[in-house]
Design an enzyme around this catalytic site. Structure first.
Site, PDB file in Angstrom:
ATOM      1  N   HIS A  54       0.644  -0.955   0.169  1.00 21.36           N
ATOM      2  CA  HIS A  54       0.144  -0.136  -0.353  1.00 21.36           C
ATOM      3  C   HIS A  54       0.930   1.170   0.005  1.00 21.36           C
ATOM      4  O   HIS A  54       1.949   1.035   0.061  1.00 21.36           O
ATOM      5  CB  HIS A  54      -0.737  -0.446   1.328  1.00 21.36           C
ATOM      6  CG  HIS A  54      -2.432  -0.674   0.748  1.00 21.36           C
ATOM      7  ND1 HIS A  54      -3.118  -1.014   1.983  1.00 21.36           N
ATOM      8  CD2 HIS A  54      -2.223  -1.777   0.096  1.00 21.36           C
ATOM      9  CE1 HIS A  54      -4.024  -2.445   1.263  1.00 21.36           C
ATOM     10  NE2 HIS A  54      -3.261  -2.680   0.857  1.00 21.36           N
ATOM     11  N   GLU A  56       0.922   3.978   2.076  1.00 22.03           N
ATOM     12  CA  GLU A  56       1.693   4.341   3.871  1.00 22.03           C
ATOM     13  C   GLU A  56       2.695   3.445   4.461  1.00 22.03           C
ATOM     14  O   GLU A  56       3.933   3.613   4.570  1.00 22.03           O
ATOM     15  CB  GLU A  56       0.215   4.632   4.156  1.00 22.03           C
ATOM     16  CG  GLU A  56      -0.683   5.243   3.941  1.00 22.03           C
ATOM     17  CD  GLU A  56      -2.166   4.308   2.965  1.00 22.03           C
ATOM     18  OE1 GLU A  56      -1.456   3.281   2.805  1.00 22.03           O
ATOM     19  OE2 GLU A  56      -2.772   5.349   2.454  1.00 22.03           O
ATOM     20  N   CYS A  84      -5.411   1.842   5.789  1.00 19.66           N
ATOM     21  CA  CYS A  84      -6.281   0.578   6.095  1.00 19.66           C
ATOM     22  C   CYS A  84      -5.778  -0.048   7.611  1.00 19.66           C
ATOM     23  O   CYS A  84      -4.706   0.388   8.129  1.00 19.66           O
ATOM     24  CB  CYS A  84      -5.470  -0.748   5.225  1.00 19.66           C
ATOM     25  SG  CYS A  84      -4.402  -1.177   5.188  1.00 19.66           S
ATOM     26  N   CYS A  87      -1.718  -1.028   7.468  1.00 17.87           N
ATOM     27  CA  CYS A  87      -1.254   0.898   7.893  1.00 17.87           C
ATOM     28  C   CYS A  87      -0.713   1.240   8.504  1.00 17.87           C
ATOM     29  O   CYS A  87      -0.039   2.068   8.900  1.00 17.87           O
ATOM     30  CB  CYS A  87      -1.536   1.593   6.393  1.00 17.87           C
ATOM     31  SG  CYS A  87      -1.293   0.524   4.684  1.00 17.87           S
TER      32      CYS A  87
HETATM   33  N1  LIG Z   1      -5.331   3.914   1.889  1.00 18.46           N
HETATM   34  C1  LIG Z   1      -4.713   2.946   0.952  1.00 18.46           C
HETATM   35  C2  LIG Z   1      -6.221   1.561   0.453  1.00 18.46           C
HETATM   36  C3  LIG Z   1      -5.453   0.482   0.399  1.00 18.46           C
HETATM   37  N2  LIG Z   1      -4.596   0.771  -0.960  1.00 18.46           N
HETATM   38  C4  LIG Z   1      -3.195   1.463  -0.453  1.00 18.46           C
HETATM   39  O1  LIG Z   1      -2.197   1.777  -0.868  1.00 18.46           O
HETATM   40  N3  LIG Z   1      -3.766   2.443   0.393  1.00 18.46           N
END
Ligand SMILES: Nc1ccnc(=O)[nH]1
Length: 156
Positions: A54, A56, A84, A87
């Site tokens: 992801h 983050e 999420c 992260c």
């Molecule tokens: N906030 C996020 C949700 C899903 N994928 C990501 O890269 N970032």
């Protein structure tokens, strides 16, 4: 002159657009210290074949690896969309000082037809460390990028 949250969020949103251009999902993240950008990253789940890549978590992993810094108390992370659970976990483990995001997970899940949740609040309220959180910066711009991607790229 101090740059605004909107200034850094705009860059996170541009990274989200770039992620789509590179074949990935529309999420971008920017790390800031003392009003300067120190690192950026975009979602890379498909090109890296890594569902954990992801924007983050990838940013935190790469920045910490390259700098040998593991304590982000003095840093602000800008994310085009609410992070999420995974992260948010990475933010707890690095003691991130401040998190700023655009659209919320509930906004995103409304587009996907799924049930979203207040994942940041859930993780941070149950963790020993929580960043200061600012939500909703450039929310409409962020949502527009998410909606235009997910309306014709439902990958199941
Ligand atoms: N906030 C996020 C949700 C899903 N994928 C990501 O890269 N970032």
């Amino acid at each position: 002159m101090a740059k605004t949250d909107e200034f850094f969020m705009k860059i996170a949103i541009e990274l989200a657009i770039s992620a789509v251009e590179h074949g990935n999902e529309p999420f971008g993240a920017v790390l800031v210290k003392d009003n300067e950008i120190v690192y950026t990253n975009e979602n890379q789940i498909y090109t890296a074949t890594d569902p954990t890549f992801h924007a983050e978590a990838g940013l935190i992993r790469k920045f910490c690896y390259e700098t040998h810094i593991v304590d982000l108390r003095e840093y602000t992370l800008y994310s085009s969309c609410e992070p999420c659970f995974m992260c948010c976990g990475a933010m707890v483990w690095t003691k991130l000082g401040r998190l700023v995001y655009g659209a919320s997970d509930i906004d995103l899940c409304n587009i996907l037809g799924e049930n979203g949740s207040q994942c940041c609040q859930i993780v941070f309220n149950n963790s020993p460390f929580k960043p200061e959180v600012t939500a909703g910066i450039l929310r409409d711009e962020s949502l527009q990028v998410l909606a235009s991607y997910f309306s014709h790229n439902i990958k199941g």
